[in-house]
Design a protein around this motif. Structure first.
Motif, PDB file in Angstrom:
ATOM      1  N   SER A  11       1.038   8.974  -3.795  1.00  0.00           N
ATOM      2  CA  SER A  11       2.242   9.403  -3.078  1.00  0.00           C
ATOM      3  C   SER A  11       2.256   9.010  -1.614  1.00  0.00           C
ATOM      4  O   SER A  11       2.554   9.819  -0.754  1.00  0.00           O
ATOM      5  CB  SER A  11       2.382  10.925  -3.147  1.00  0.00           C
ATOM      6  OG  SER A  11       2.755  11.310  -4.421  1.00  0.00           O
ATOM      7  N   GLY A  12       1.937   7.781  -1.323  1.00  0.00           N
ATOM      8  CA  GLY A  12       2.058   7.329   0.046  1.00  0.00           C
ATOM      9  C   GLY A  12       2.044   5.829   0.072  1.00  0.00           C
ATOM     10  O   GLY A  12       1.013   5.222  -0.178  1.00  0.00           O
ATOM     11  N   PRO A  13       3.176   5.184   0.300  1.00  0.00           N
ATOM     12  CA  PRO A  13       3.215   3.722   0.292  1.00  0.00           C
ATOM     13  C   PRO A  13       2.747   3.171   1.627  1.00  0.00           C
ATOM     14  O   PRO A  13       2.716   3.885   2.630  1.00  0.00           O
ATOM     15  CB  PRO A  13       4.699   3.428   0.097  1.00  0.00           C
ATOM     16  CG  PRO A  13       5.395   4.586   0.727  1.00  0.00           C
ATOM     17  CD  PRO A  13       4.484   5.781   0.577  1.00  0.00           C
ATOM     18  N   SER A  61      -2.521   8.569   2.297  1.00  0.00           N
ATOM     19  CA  SER A  61      -2.417   7.314   1.572  1.00  0.00           C
ATOM     20  C   SER A  61      -1.747   6.254   2.436  1.00  0.00           C
ATOM     21  O   SER A  61      -2.139   5.088   2.427  1.00  0.00           O
ATOM     22  CB  SER A  61      -1.643   7.534   0.275  1.00  0.00           C
ATOM     23  OG  SER A  61      -1.314   6.300  -0.302  1.00  0.00           O
ATOM     24  N   VAL A  62      -0.744   6.675   3.221  1.00  0.00           N
ATOM     25  CA  VAL A  62      -0.061   5.717   4.094  1.00  0.00           C
ATOM     26  C   VAL A  62      -1.066   5.093   5.048  1.00  0.00           C
ATOM     27  O   VAL A  62      -1.141   3.863   5.195  1.00  0.00           O
ATOM     28  CB  VAL A  62       1.078   6.407   4.876  1.00  0.00           C
ATOM     29  CG1 VAL A  62       1.700   5.439   5.872  1.00  0.00           C
ATOM     30  CG2 VAL A  62       2.132   6.960   3.932  1.00  0.00           C
ATOM     31  N   GLN A  63      -1.882   5.944   5.674  1.00  0.00           N
ATOM     32  CA  GLN A  63      -2.856   5.359   6.618  1.00  0.00           C
ATOM     33  C   GLN A  63      -3.963   4.609   5.888  1.00  0.00           C
ATOM     34  O   GLN A  63      -4.455   3.597   6.379  1.00  0.00           O
ATOM     35  CB  GLN A  63      -3.417   6.406   7.566  1.00  0.00           C
ATOM     36  CG  GLN A  63      -3.886   7.677   6.926  1.00  0.00           C
ATOM     37  CD  GLN A  63      -4.460   8.647   7.967  1.00  0.00           C
ATOM     38  OE1 GLN A  63      -5.347   8.279   8.727  1.00  0.00           O
ATOM     39  NE2 GLN A  63      -3.953   9.860   7.999  1.00  0.00           N
ATOM     40  N   SER A  64      -4.296   5.066   4.676  1.00  0.00           N
ATOM     41  CA  SER A  64      -5.340   4.356   3.935  1.00  0.00           C
ATOM     42  C   SER A  64      -4.887   2.950   3.563  1.00  0.00           C
ATOM     43  O   SER A  64      -5.694   2.021   3.497  1.00  0.00           O
ATOM     44  CB  SER A  64      -5.698   5.126   2.673  1.00  0.00           C
ATOM     45  OG  SER A  64      -6.283   6.361   3.017  1.00  0.00           O
ATOM     46  N   TRP A  65      -3.598   2.793   3.309  1.00  0.00           N
ATOM     47  CA  TRP A  65      -3.090   1.441   3.041  1.00  0.00           C
ATOM     48  C   TRP A  65      -3.356   0.548   4.250  1.00  0.00           C
ATOM     49  O   TRP A  65      -3.702  -0.619   4.103  1.00  0.00           O
ATOM     50  CB  TRP A  65      -1.583   1.474   2.738  1.00  0.00           C
ATOM     51  CG  TRP A  65      -1.267   1.668   1.291  1.00  0.00           C
ATOM     52  CD1 TRP A  65      -0.683   2.755   0.722  1.00  0.00           C
ATOM     53  CD2 TRP A  65      -1.498   0.734   0.226  1.00  0.00           C
ATOM     54  NE1 TRP A  65      -0.546   2.572  -0.628  1.00  0.00           N
ATOM     55  CE2 TRP A  65      -1.038   1.345  -0.960  1.00  0.00           C
ATOM     56  CE3 TRP A  65      -2.071  -0.533   0.152  1.00  0.00           C
ATOM     57  CZ2 TRP A  65      -1.110   0.719  -2.204  1.00  0.00           C
ATOM     58  CZ3 TRP A  65      -2.143  -1.162  -1.081  1.00  0.00           C
ATOM     59  CH2 TRP A  65      -1.675  -0.529  -2.244  1.00  0.00           C
ATOM     60  N   GLU A  66      -3.187   1.129   5.443  1.00  0.00           N
ATOM     61  CA  GLU A  66      -3.494   0.357   6.643  1.00  0.00           C
ATOM     62  C   GLU A  66      -4.980  -0.009   6.650  1.00  0.00           C
ATOM     63  O   GLU A  66      -5.344  -1.158   6.879  1.00  0.00           O
ATOM     64  CB  GLU A  66      -3.115   1.173   7.884  1.00  0.00           C
ATOM     65  CG  GLU A  66      -3.528   0.557   9.203  1.00  0.00           C
ATOM     66  CD  GLU A  66      -2.603  -0.562   9.673  1.00  0.00           C
ATOM     67  OE1 GLU A  66      -1.585  -0.805   8.986  1.00  0.00           O
ATOM     68  OE2 GLU A  66      -2.892  -1.196  10.703  1.00  0.00           O
ATOM     69  N   PHE A  67      -5.839   0.997   6.338  1.00  0.00           N
ATOM     70  CA  PHE A  67      -7.283   0.716   6.358  1.00  0.00           C
ATOM     71  C   PHE A  67      -7.628  -0.412   5.389  1.00  0.00           C
ATOM     72  O   PHE A  67      -8.457  -1.269   5.677  1.00  0.00           O
ATOM     73  CB  PHE A  67      -8.108   1.941   5.930  1.00  0.00           C
ATOM     74  CG  PHE A  67      -7.782   3.215   6.650  1.00  0.00           C
ATOM     75  CD1 PHE A  67      -7.137   3.203   7.884  1.00  0.00           C
ATOM     76  CD2 PHE A  67      -8.134   4.435   6.099  1.00  0.00           C
ATOM     77  CE1 PHE A  67      -6.841   4.397   8.537  1.00  0.00           C
ATOM     78  CE2 PHE A  67      -7.850   5.625   6.748  1.00  0.00           C
ATOM     79  CZ  PHE A  67      -7.193   5.608   7.963  1.00  0.00           C
TER      80      PHE A  67
END
Lengths: 280, 584
Positions: free
Chosen positions: B132-134, B109-115
């Motif tokens: 569960s990943g800001p 999720s953390v990297q998807s936020w970047e995407f």
């Protein structure tokens, strides 16, 4: 004045029917002009101006407008909350317009429910109000005590899954008497109610108190009497999770022995009645 | 391993080879699942299997994890920019023409936020579900805002999250994490997950765990310090976002997402009572929320967002309410319906149940059904449980509400009276808990049982011996069941209302008096309850609150609260009140 009805019935009723139609026309005209952003105050003013232009000078009560969850009187604690506010209409919001003009000495008191766009919950409430209109007329014809009819309406609401919102009105009334009003050049109002009409209501209340009846149709003991001949503005008001719907119209009660003559709705050509007929 | 029927392919990008698995019909909308740390794509096996019949599901091992190769050298090989390259390469391979629906858990999720917040992916992502990943950028701004204006509350939030991030500090030490993961920690990790996080054992985690965890440490080392100290000011999401927050997450505070609406204007919030690894522990719920979100975005219409209380918690859940034909049961069904739950209304009175179901659909339940049944009838309840299981699924919330009133002296109460009141008030609850609770426990994905007891459960009264006994039994049953089901994440709540304005008064039986007197007493009690006028809607709200907070005993109405306090601190007073004979 209360006794005048039976003797000169048709002519008198013509006048009441005319003003009730006028009021419903006003409601439909104003409802058609409502759009997102219009506030309750503006809607109330639109009703007032529309009727003033057509010769209404006095009021049983000034026009009300309720939008959104105020149609179900959510969190209403004091009567001042009935007065129009600056709440603005939004798409899908339900609204109720309620006005009681006096025209040529005749009073009407009507309630018109609608919504801006589609509101399935209010549609359902309106459809379910039909059973109440039938129930009230049937039981009035049976000369059941008003208090019992009130409780039967309550039970029907509970069975339908709704809350009784006319309970929020002053004295919790489902109906009140209306009558002819003397036309004066100066017709002041007190807390939104025309003083002439209040005077009539007070006189009725006094008479009734002596004779054991009341011009207010309430859940309380003072309404524990058979229907009193005269004109009753009946306003069952349903509420369901922040959406409210009502109709209000005049029920004519006479002292005739014939059941059909003993009580009837003043006019069956009203928006909500037409709607029910169309749905069938 | 566990990805049955998956088609595999390899995608070469930026010096690494990524292992990509596909399930389902490629013609359907593509859902890309990105795993976290320390995991491999197999963390999604349960969720992927549930999504595969409706969507084209794509999973890949992040570089250095699972069967994908690791960059050389490791340092600098895990930056978010490179992870974005990987993602685009995978997406171009599996869905070259259409944007994909992205789902990320933990570091996924953390990297998807970047995407989803960088320009070069615009038009390639249709929606994003974050678990569960800001976003590190949002996290950086979150910290800055709290450091710059340190009100006591904000300092508390900062310290709270600071403590939860202990492992991040450890992962920044050189070599040690690698040693631990390749050594004892890697060996014990499955047991730790099972015990602490309640992740069911079996074929997860995979055997690649030690190297996944060792390589993955570079995810933190390459990105965390850099992003938190200089967060991007323009990290706005360019796709609709659904945020799923497990409330019992040991690593992330719920407060992190307080300002998220600023970054993701089209945000749908979901919460559930669970720990960090929900793709393993709550696959049904996660899959159904992903499905609902993807479907609503793909349909091009804005989903009808339920507006009721706790809509984030109950949307799409399956709720059964007994005695739903009137009073508290009906109001509870409506409250759940408003929160977007699917409602099963059970009542003896088929017509009333149907009415409840109909109105439930009207106020927001995506689906609602009426099931006529008498809760005291064991066979009928068994049939109902089978039908529910077969046609609607396993319940998420069960509300055992059906009950009847019985008043009168103990000696005027006949054996039949006793049987009737215990059959409905106690056996009805027992049947409900036994039949539906068993299936809930068997599924192993949590749930909640609400039993409606009464203030009479702890307030003795000479007027209500049978009723109070039945309700006290319900209260104790709830407490015992709560203890037993705690280990399976199933909460049990006993709700204890006081005098609530429902039609229990008009159906209540008054013993020891003739029919006329009974009718008079009914009317009189109904009137008194009417004057008290505590609406069942408020009880319904209290029930929803109690479920979200997993309260053990929830007294509702001031008199019930008062009696509850007195029952603990001044039981003698309650006993004296019990002696008063109410005049009806």
């Amino acid at each position: 004045m209360t006794t005048a009805v039976s003797s000169e019935l048709p002519v008198e009723l013509q006048g009441f029917r005319r003003v009730q139609r006028l009021a419903y026309e006003c409601a439909e005209a104003v409802a058609a002009r409502l759009e997102p952003g219009v506030t309750e105050r503006e809607a109330a003013r639109m009703q007032r101006e529309w009727l003033r232009e057509r010769g209404v000078r006095d009021w049983f009560h000034l026009p009300f407008a309720w939008f959104g969850d105020r149609t179900a009187f959510v969190d209403f604690r004091i009567p001042l909350q009935f007065f129009p506010t600056d709440r603005a209409l939004e798409p899908g919001m339900p609204f109720i317009l309620d006005m009681a003009p006096v025209y040529e000495g005749h009073t009407a008191d009507i309630g018109y429910s609608g919504s801006l766009g589609v509101n399935p919950v209010q549609d359902r409430l309106m459809a379910d109000l039909e059973a109440h209109r039938e129930l009230i007329l049937r039981e009035v014809r049976e000369r059941r005590p008003l208090r019992e009819i009130y409780q039967d309406v309550d039970r029907l609401m509970v069975r339908q899954g709704y809350a009784n919102r006319h309970r929020a009105y002053p004295f919790g009334v489902i109906a009140h008497k209306v009558d002819r009003v003397k036309q004066r050049r100066w017709s002041p109002h007190l807390f939104g109610f025309g003083t002439q009409s209040l005077k009539g209501l007070a006189a009725d209340a006094l008479h009734g108190h002596r004779e054991g009846w009341s011009p207010l149709w309430s859940p309380y003991r003072f309404s524990d009497h058979p229907p009193r001949p005269g004109l009753w503005a009946v306003e069952p008001h349903l509420g369901f999770r922040g959406t409210g719907a009502k109709f209000e119209e005049i029920l004519v009660v006479t002292d005739s022995r014939d059941p059909a003559e003993s009580a009837f709705w003043l006019d069956d050509d009203l928006p909500h009645v037409r709607r029910w007929a169309e749905e069938k | 391993m566990t990805l049955k029927g998956a088609r595999e392919r390899w995608v070469r990008t930026g010096g690494v080879e990524l292992c990509v698995a596909e399930l389902g019909d490629p013609e359907q909308p593509t859902v890309v699942l990105v795993h976290g740390y320390p995991d491999s794509k197999e963390v999604w096996s349960e969720v992927a299997a549930r999504l595969a019949d409706r969507f084209h599901v794509v999973l890949y091992d992040v570089r250095g994890h699972g069967r994908s190769t690791a960059p050389r050298p490791l340092r600098g090989g895990f930056t978010l920019a490179k992870l974005t390259d990987d993602f685009l390469a995978v997406v171009d391979a599996v869905s070259p023409d259409r944007p994909v629906h992205l789902v990320g858990h933990d570091w996924g999720s953390v990297q998807s936020w970047e995407f989803v917040t960088v320009g070069r992916t615009e038009g390639r992502i249709a929606s994003f579900t974050s678990i569960s990943g800001p976003s590190l950028d949002h996290f950086g701004h979150w910290i800055n805002a709290r450091v710059k204006r340190p009100t006591p509350r904000r300092v508390g939030q900062l310290l709270g999250q600071g403590a939860k991030s202990w492992y991040v500090y450890l992962l920044h030490t050189p070599a040690l994490p690698e040693l631990a993961w390749r050594g004892p920690l890697g060996k014990r990790w499955p047991k730790i997950l099972e015990r602490v996080e309640r992740v069911p054992g079996g074929d997860y985690p995979t055997s690649s765990l030690p190297s996944d965890a060792a390589h993955g440490a570079w995810l933190y080392r390459d990105n965390v310090r850099a992003r938190l100290s200089r967060p991007r000011p323009d990290a706005f999401a360019h796709a609709p976002v659904q945020l799923i927050t497990p409330q019992g997450d040991a690593f992330l505070s719920e407060r992190l997402y307080d300002d998220l609406d600023r970054w993701a204007p089209r945000l749908t919030r979901r919460t559930l009572p669970a720990k960090h690894w929900i793709p393993r522990t709550r696959p049904d719920q996660v899959a159904s929320w992903i499905e609902a979100f993807v479907t609503s975005v793909d349909g091009g219409r804005p989903a009808a967002v339920p507006t009721g209380r706790h809509a984030d918690r109950f949307a799409g859940q399956l709720v059964l309410v007994t005695g739903a034909g009137s009073g508290i049961g009906r109001a509870t069904a409506f409250a759940f319906a408003e929160a977007g739950a699917r409602v099963i209304a059970v009542d003896r009175d088929a017509e009333a149940a149907a009415r409840t179901a109909e109105l439930s659909r009207l106020v927001g339940a995506p689906e609602a059904w009426a099931e006529p049944a008498d809760v005291s009838d064991e066979q009928a309840m068994e049939k109902l449980a089978e039908k529910v299981d077969r046609e609607y699924g396993v319940l998420d919330v069960l509300v055992n509400n059906a009950g009847i009133g019985l008043s009168g002296s103990f000696f005027a109460t006949t054996a039949d009276d006793w049987r009737r009141v215990l059959d409905v008030n106690l056996w009805g609850v027992i049947h409900g808990c036994r039949l539906f609770g068993a299936r809930m426990a068997e599924r192993g994905q949590g749930g909640h049982i609400v039993n409606i007891a009464s203030a009479a459960a702890y307030q003795p009264s000479r007027a209500l011996p049978a009723y109070s006994t039945s309700k006290a039994a319900v209260l104790m049953l709830s407490e015992c069941l709560r203890a037993e089901l705690a280990s399976q994440d199933i909460g049990v709540t006993a709700v204890c209302p006081g005098f609530v304005n429902t039609n229990i008064t008009s159906t209540a039986r008054f013993t020891g008096v003739d029919a006329a007197e009974e009718r008079r007493r009914r009317q009189r009690t109904a009137r008194l309850y009417g004057l008290r006028n505590y609406p069942p809607e408020k009880v319904a709200d209290a029930i929803l609150d109690a479920v979200t907070r997993n309260t053990a005993v929830a007294p509702v109405t001031p008199e019930a609260r008062g009696a509850h306090v007195l029952s603990r601190f001044a039981p003698g007073l309650l006993r004296r009140i019990a002696r008063v004979e109410p005049r009806l």
